[in-house]
Structures are given as structure tokens and as C-alpha cells.
Design an enzyme around this catalytic site. Structure first.
Site, mmCIF file in Angstrom:
data_model
loop_
_atom_site.group_PDB
_atom_site.id
_atom_site.type_symbol
_atom_site.label_atom_id
_atom_site.label_comp_id
_atom_site.label_asym_id
_atom_site.label_seq_id
_atom_site.Cartn_x
_atom_site.Cartn_y
_atom_site.Cartn_z
ATOM 1 N N HIS A 154 13.621 89.730 -44.195
ATOM 2 C CA HIS A 154 13.452 88.307 -44.498
ATOM 3 C C HIS A 154 14.757 87.584 -44.781
ATOM 4 C CE1 HIS A 154 9.623 90.252 -45.239
ATOM 5 N NE2 HIS A 154 9.071 89.123 -44.887
ATOM 6 N N ARG B 61 2.252 64.705 -37.977
ATOM 7 C CA ARG B 61 3.070 65.468 -38.939
ATOM 8 C C ARG B 61 4.221 64.612 -39.497
ATOM 9 N NH1 ARG B 61 5.005 70.596 -36.037
ATOM 10 N NH2 ARG B 61 4.780 69.281 -34.218
#
Ligand code: GLN
Ligand code: ZN
Length: 781
Positions: free
Chosen positions: A695, A16
Site C-alpha cells: 500500500h 461527481r
């Protein structure tokens, strides 16, 4: 000769690297030059792997700092005007602002790339959109590869797919109307590539796998005719489903080659061969670009040999789709045993598989006898291994009867039985399950996993957290409390780790969006539940309160959907096995006195097939699997389910057929719009439409929630309405969580008072903060 190639390679890096570099750049820890160097190293490494494996060309154009659709918009010069950026001199910083938003502008919207778990940024188009060209990164990377000595095939997202997936920003405007303009832009790009001496260009038109409206389908022939004299050969690629409906179009389209997905739709090969012209390349995508299994190479060869007889050198071999959707390198998995590893192939290993097939076709099977023998051996062991096949599980699925996927009584009868003991007030309040995951919780879990924290201490730490969460809910006055899910890292992984038939990789990361990656569990064998998974935590939580504690499970469809799934049996079969494992847990929870149980299915909708004509079959088995998991309990036990950020309008009958007693959904950001569909359809059971957005840390005032409750009461009768947030609270901090829940309960009290007095709840709309759509939900998927 048959050539070998890929449609694209994962860009994140085996470790990654791209994710970490991009995130450091965002934090200002590394300079742009350093980031650029890391990107360059990764591209070169991936090209070198393609070359070393023996592919005939390496693919460029598949790299992106964030997303390939955004790259295409930047290349075409079609950036949303609201940012005020000049596409030709776009800086990396501006590119990231398009992807992530800035102080003035929200980011481009994000949505799922077909039926994958990759999310692309949605280009914005309006009648004024021009495609006058933009940044030259695409050409730069092509030159970079060529200067390093690679034979190159650049890949582009095709004009029709680009338009189709974009969003029109002006009303009454038809995106297809931009076709003539976008054609010019693509032609300029193709001519430039020709001038640079490029022979083949890959052009992705995956929308051909959808059930396209005629207008879109009919646009292909004229548009591609415009490219016929651009001076390059086009390989038009399709993937993710059959394009058999378009065989004639594809056979006659003015392109030099077509790529098809023979993993998702092997049966389309015959239809294509029947009409395929002699001089056109057919690229056979036989290696799975969406999954992690090693291919049964002999079987793949058998499939290809007929095609080879017919097509000769015009047959090419590839993976079904870009390898973007697979993890990078299996060689790093040092914790999987040799047998299991022998069954798997990640992107790098898939390159070798493609080349083995190519060599067998060109030089004969004998040339790759060793590789074929190894593949045969792995395939045979997968067919017979006792680690995979558990006859008890198979028998249990086979013995399922209609009664097993049905509660004992209909909802109305169950509701009476549940009311009798639950004795909840009108508009009962609850949450979706998780509470804030503090640094201490994460640290304790990680330490336990590492073996640095003894089990008793870990259990004590989690119990302390459960007590804290239960006490807070008592203080707030929530009617149906939860234990808070502190012990869970991820809602699928937590269960996968305790079920047999699952395994986990160390580096099996796949890009989900931008710098975000997910590491799905691998379901390799028959699934069963050796022991209860959640019962002790729930039992402990229940011991702390006289209120009905809600047990919390992840549903079979979501577990299936968010894992790498075995390819040696239908998905439906695997889903039913998981359903039985969850059913065992549901029954054990009931036996332990937990008689409100939520089975989360946030991924239910994303399992829908690309073609609408296939929806019913999916909805039928997915719904059945959910009901199998939920139907082992008595009428008085209340089953909840939860779904986030879903659009239900077109699948409401299927949602109703799941027959959960209560469904909680996300509605606050759409201002309860979603709910209208539930009202019109007359959804029969209880509903908890989220009354506040989890959120963001913003704490909505009481009045705002009250207004949403009033809207909900317009469509759902009070006796079937629940009050809850939109989703789990694990990504939130405590201060805003407590404040928002306190407001939610205050709003509920006011609504109850109005109902008690027989007064209609009327609430003035307050000034709205912006309700722009954001993708990421608490679940991390
Ligand atoms: N119970 C889960 C939670 O609250 C549900 C999350 C989800 O559906 N995405 O975190
Ligand atoms: Zn949710």
C-alpha cells in the site's frame, strides 16, 4: 395524509461535481469560497428535486464534505485530542486533515458502513471525551434550506449508533459509559432545533438491525426518554435489516415515529403492525435504497394498503435507507436502450416512485393510473424478457450435483499430483497478479476503447507489456510468474464486460469514501460466458517462459458483491450462474496448458450478513459457488485464491471449506497476527501470507521480510508455506516494485538455506515504522 420523505440523498452530484471540487481544493486549485459555492449549489439542486417530486419535506444534514460520521463528531465536538483541533472553530482544512491525516497524525481509521460499500471515518473515544459542541455546519445547512423556502427535516446519526460505531482508544473503557454525556449534547442540539421551529428530526439508529448485546439494547429506552421534552418530534430510523426482534421496544420508545426497511425485511411489517400504537408514525421503506431497479409499484402498493388501513395518516412512505448508496440520475444514461432503462431507477427517479405510492395511498390508485400502468408494463417485461431469462443457464444451475462443487480428490492427494509436475522449491515465490499499471498502459487501453487504437496494435502493446513483466519475473527468479493484468481496468469490470447478463452505466457512480466513487456493473440477466475471456493472454504469457504461468480470474462471490445485483432472484442463484461462467474459463485455461489458476475472492468476507445468525447460510452458498468455479479441473491443476485485508478468525472453517490448494492473504501490516488463527485452526492447505505491504512505496529491507517469514514458519509447516506480497502491485511504480521483490527473493533464499541446514530461522525485530491501518487496497474498492 400519508407523507413522503427520504432518509438522505447522494451528495456527490450527478456528474461527481463534489468529488472534482474537493479534489481541486486539495490540490490548491480552487479557493475555499469556490468549494463552498459548489457544495451549496449541489445541496440546493438536490432539495429542489425532492420538492419538485412532491416529497413533503426535504432532508438536510445528509451533506458532508467527506463523511457523515466525521460531521457528527465535529457537530458534537468529539474530535480526537491527538490532532489538537478546537471543534467549535474547526476549519475545512482541519476537517480534511482528520479525514486524510497530516504530517503529524495519521487519519481517522476508515471502515465499512454496515454491509454497504460506503466507508465512514471511525470516531475515537476515550474516558476523557467531551461532547461540548462543535462547528455549526449542520445548523447552517438547515437554515440555508429554510431560507430557500423548503420545508425541512434535519437528519442526525443517533447517539447510540454513534457510540457503537466509534472506537475506544483507552483500554478497559466502556463506550456506553459516555451515554450520559452524549445525551446532554444531543438534547442541546434538539432543543436548538426546536427553538428554530423545526417540527420533525430524523435520528438514525441502524445498529438496531444488528444482533445487539442487551446492554446496548437496554440503553435505548432511557436515552430516548431524555429527548421526550426537547420540543421536536423524533423519527427514529432503522435500515439494512429486520428490527422485528425489537418490535416492543420500538412500539413503546418515546419517539414520534419509527422508520423500517421493508425491502431487506418485508416480513417484519406484520409483526410491527400487530403492536403499533395509534399515535405513532411508521415510515415504510419500500423503495430500494441500495439498488438500481425500478420498483414494481403495484406490488409495493399491495404491501402498503394493509398498513394504510391500520395506520391511516400515521403511515409514511420512503426508501428503505438513505439513497446515498444509489447513483444519482438515470436520465443521463444515453447509452442504455429504452427497455433496459425502463427497468432502472436511480436516486432521482426513486423520489418519483415514493411520491406515486404516497398519492395512490392518499388519493386512490386512479390518481396515478398512468404511472402504475407504466410500472406494471416494465415489471411484466422484466419477468418475461428473453434478454434476462436464458433457460440454458437456469437448467445448468438446476442440474448442478454435489460432485460439481468438489475436486476429484482431497487436498493431500492433489498436492502430490501438483508437486510431481510443478517441482517447486520449498517456500515457492509468487505475486498476487497485477504489476504496475503505467500511464502508457492506461493510455493504450483507453485509446482502444475509444476506437482510436486498432485491435492488432492494442494486442501488440499488451503483449509487449506481458513480455516485459515476464522477463522481469524471470530475472528476479520468481517461481510462479503471472502475466501482470495490463489489459484489465478493474478486476470485476473486466469480466463483466465479457459476460452476458451484465451491462454498464456511464454515470452510475456511488460514493465509496471521501471523494472516491465506484461505478459497479449491473447484473440484469442470467449470466453466461459466450467466449474465453483470459485464455489468449495467459497462453501468450506461458509461451514466454518454462516456469508455470499462473492464470488470473476474479471469483463469483467478488463479482456478485461488487456489482448491482438483480432483485428478481436470490443472490445465491446469481452467484452460482457466475460460478459456472468462471468454471468454464478455468477449464479452458487448463486445456490451454495453464495449470496454476488463481481465483481472487477479496470480497468474500464482506458478503457476510449483518446478523450472525444468518452467517452460516451465506457462507454455505458462497463457499459452494467458489468450489463450483474451481472444481472442473484435474487434481494436478493447482487452484489458488486470494483475499485482501480480511479478518478470518471467525470464518476460518468456511475459508478452509473453499478448499483452494493455496490461499494468499494480507498479513504484513498486522505483523502476521492474522496467521495465528490459521495456525491454531490448523488450516489444512497451502498458505501465502503476504510478507510485504504493497500500500505504500516503501521498500522493506530483507531482514524485515525474513522476520515475517520466520513468524510464518512458526505456525505453517515449510512444505505448505508460500512467499508473496500482500496484494496486487497495480498501484505501485516499477522502481519500488522491483526493489521490494528483489528483497523478497533474497529473504526467501536465506530462509531456504536455513531450512536446508535444518537450522531454526531467528530474526531480530528491527525498529518498526508505523503499522497503522489504512483502508485502501490495490483493488480500488
Ligand atoms: N489479482 C488481483 C491483483 O493483483 C487481485 C486484487 C485484489 O484481490 N484486490 O490486482
Ligand atoms: Zn488483495
Amino acid at each position: 395524509m400519508t407523507a413522503a420523505h427520504v432518509l438522505g440523498f447522494p451528495r456527490i452530484g450527478a456528474q461527481r461535481e463534489l468529488k472534482f471540487a474537493v479534489e481541486s481544493f486539495w490540490r490548491g486549485e480552487i479557493a475555499e469560497a469556490e468549494l463552498a459555492a459548489i457544495g451549496s449549489t449541489l445541496r440546493r439542486r438536490h432539495w429542489q428535486w425532492q420538492k419538485d417530486a412532491g416529497l413533503d419535506v426535504v432532508t438536510t444534514g445528509d451533506f458532508a464534505w467527506y463523511d457523515q460520521m466525521l460531521n457528527t463528531a465535529a457537530l458534537l465536538g468529539a474530535l480526537p485530542a491527538r490532532f489538537g483541533f478546537d471543534a467549535k472553530s474547526l476549519t475545512l482544512k482541519q476537517y480534511f486533515e482528520l479525514a486524510r491525516g497530516n504530517v503529524d497524525q495519521p487519519a481517522l481509521e476508515m471502515t465499512k458502513w454496515f454491509d454497504t460499500n460506503y466507508h465512514y471515518l471511525v470516531p475515537e473515544l476515550d474516558a476523557d471525551t467531551r461532547f461540548d459542541g462543535g462547528v455549526d455546519w449542520f445548523f447552517y445547512e438547515l437554515e440555508e434550506a429554510r431560507s430557500q423556502g423548503y420545508d425541512v427535516k434535519p437528519a442526525l446519526i443517533g447517539p447510540l449508533t454513534f457510540l457503537y460505531l466509534a472506537k475506544s482508544k483507552s483500554t478497559g473503557f466502556d463506550k456506553l459509559g459516555l451515554a450520559s454525556r452524549i445525551v446532554l449534547a444531543y438534547r442541546r442540539i434538539l432543543e436548538k432545533l426546536a427553538a428554530q421551529g423545526v417540527e420533525w428530526v430524523q435520528i438514525d439508529e441502524p445498529i438496531l438491525a444488528l444482533e445487539l448485546d442487551l446492554a446496548w439494547r437496554d440503553a435505548f429506552a432511557p436515552i430516548y426518554r431524555e429527548f421526550a421534552h426537547a420540543g421536536v418530534k423524533l423519527l427514529l430510523t432503522t435500515y439494512f435489516d429486520s428490527v422485528a426482534a425489537h418490535t416492543d421496544l420500538l412500539a413503546t420508545l418515546l419517539v414520534a415515529g419509527v422508520h423500517v426497511d421493508l425491502v431487506r425485511a418485508p416480513q417484519q411489517l406484520d409483526a410491527l403492525l400487530a403492536v403499533w400504537p395509534q399515535d405513532k408514525v411508521l415510515s415504510a421503506g419500500v423503495i430500494d435504497g441500495r439498488n438500481i431497479w425500478a420498483a414494481d409499484l403495484s406490488a409495493k402498493l399491495a404491501q402498503l394498503e394493509t398498513a394504510k388501513t391500520k395506520l391511516g395518516d400515521k403511515l409514511w412512505v420512503s426508501a428503505s435507507s438513505s439513497l446515498l448508496h444509489t447513483p444519482v440520475d438515470l436520465a443521463q444514461e444515453d447509452q442504455l436502450d429504452a427497455e433496459l432503462k425502463g427497468w432502472l431507477a436511480f436516486a432521482k427517479q426513486k423520489l418519483d416512485e415514493i411520491v406515486v405510492l404516497k398519492r395512490a395511498l392518499n388519493e386512490g390508485r386512479a390518481a396515478v393510473a398512468t404511472q402504475l400502468a407504466a410500472s406494471d408494463k416494465a415489471a411484466a417485461s422484466r419477468r418475461s424478457s428473453a434478454r434476462i431469462h436464458n433457460p440454458d443457464v437456469g437448467n445448468r444451475v438446476a442440474a448442478l450435483t454435489a460432485a460439481d462443487s468438489q475436486r476429484d480428490s482431497i487436498y493431500a492427494v492433489r498436492a502430490d499430483a501438483q508437486r510431481a509436475w510443478l517441482k517447486l522449491p520449498v517456500l515457492p515465490t509468487t505475486t498476487i497478479g497485477s504489476f504496475p499499471q503505467t500511464r502508457e498502459i492506461r493510455a493504450a487501453r483507453a485509446a482502444f476503447k475509444r476506437g482510436a487504437l486498432p485491435e492488432e496494435q492494442y494486442v501488440a502493446a499488451m503483449q509487449a507489456e506481458i513480455k516485459r513483466v515476464v522477463d522481469k519475473q524471470e530475472a528476479l527468479g520468481l517461481d510462479v510468474p503471472v502475466h501482470g493484468e495490463a489489459e484489465r481496468n478493474d478486476m470485476v469490470e473486466y469480466f463483466g464486460e465479457q459476460l452476458s447478463g451484465f451491462t454498464f452505466t456511464r454515470f452510475g457512480w456511488v460514493q465509496s469514501y471521501g471523494s472516491r466513487c465506484v461505478k459497479p456493473p449491473v447484473i440484469f440477466g442470467d449470466v453466461s460466458r459466450p467466449a474465453p475471456m483470459t485464455v489468449e493472454w495467459s497462453r501468450y504469457a506461458q509461451s514466454l517462459t518454462i516456469k508455470p504461468m499462473k492464470g488470473m480470474l476474479t471469483g463469483p462471490v467478488t463479482i456478485l458483491q461488487w456489482s448491482f445485483v438483480r432483485d428478481d432472484q436470490p443472490r445465491e442463484q446469481t452467484c452460482l450462474q457466475i460460478a459456472l461462467a468462471i468454471r468454464d474459463e478455468v477449464v479452458d485455461l487448463e486445456r490451454a496448458g495453464i495449470k496454476v489458476i488463481q481465483i481472487d475472492e477479496p470480497a468474500f468476507r464482506e458478503g457476510l450478513p449483518l446478523k450472525r445468525s444468518d452467517w452460516d447460510t451465506y457462507l454455505e452458498w458462497a463457499g459452494r459457488a467458489f468450489r463450483v468455479s474451481a472444481s472442473g479441473v484435474e487434481d494436478a491443476t493447482q487452484i489458488h485464491t486470494h483475499m485482501c485485508y480480511s479478518e478470518f478468525n471467525d470464518i476460518l472453517p468456511a475459508i478452509a471449506a473453499m478448499d483452494a490448494d493455496v490461499i494468499t492473504i494480507e498479513t504484513s501490516r498486522s505483523d502476521m497476527k492474522l496467521l495465528e488463527a490459521f495456525g491454531t485452526f490448523q488450516y489444512p492447505n497451502e498458505i501465502g501470507p503476504g510478507v510485504y505491504d504493497i500500500h505504500s512505496p516503501r521498500v522493506p529491507p530483507v531482514n524485515e521480510m525474513l522476520r515475517l517469514i520466520a513468524k510464518a514458519l512458526d505456525v505453517v509447516p515449510a512444505e505448505r508455506l508460500w512467499i508473496n506480497p500482500d496484494c496486487g502491485l497495480k498501484t505501485r511504480g516499477w522502481p519500488e516494485t522491483e526493489a521490494a521483490l528483489a528483497n523478497m527473493l533474497a529473504a526467501t533464499r536465506e530462509a531456504r538455506a536455513a531450512i536446508a541446514e535444518g537450522r531454526k530461522l531467528v530474526v531480530q525485530a528491527a525498529e518498526h515504522g508505523h503499522l497503522h491501518a489504512e483502508h485502501a487496497c490495490g483493488c480500488g474498492h
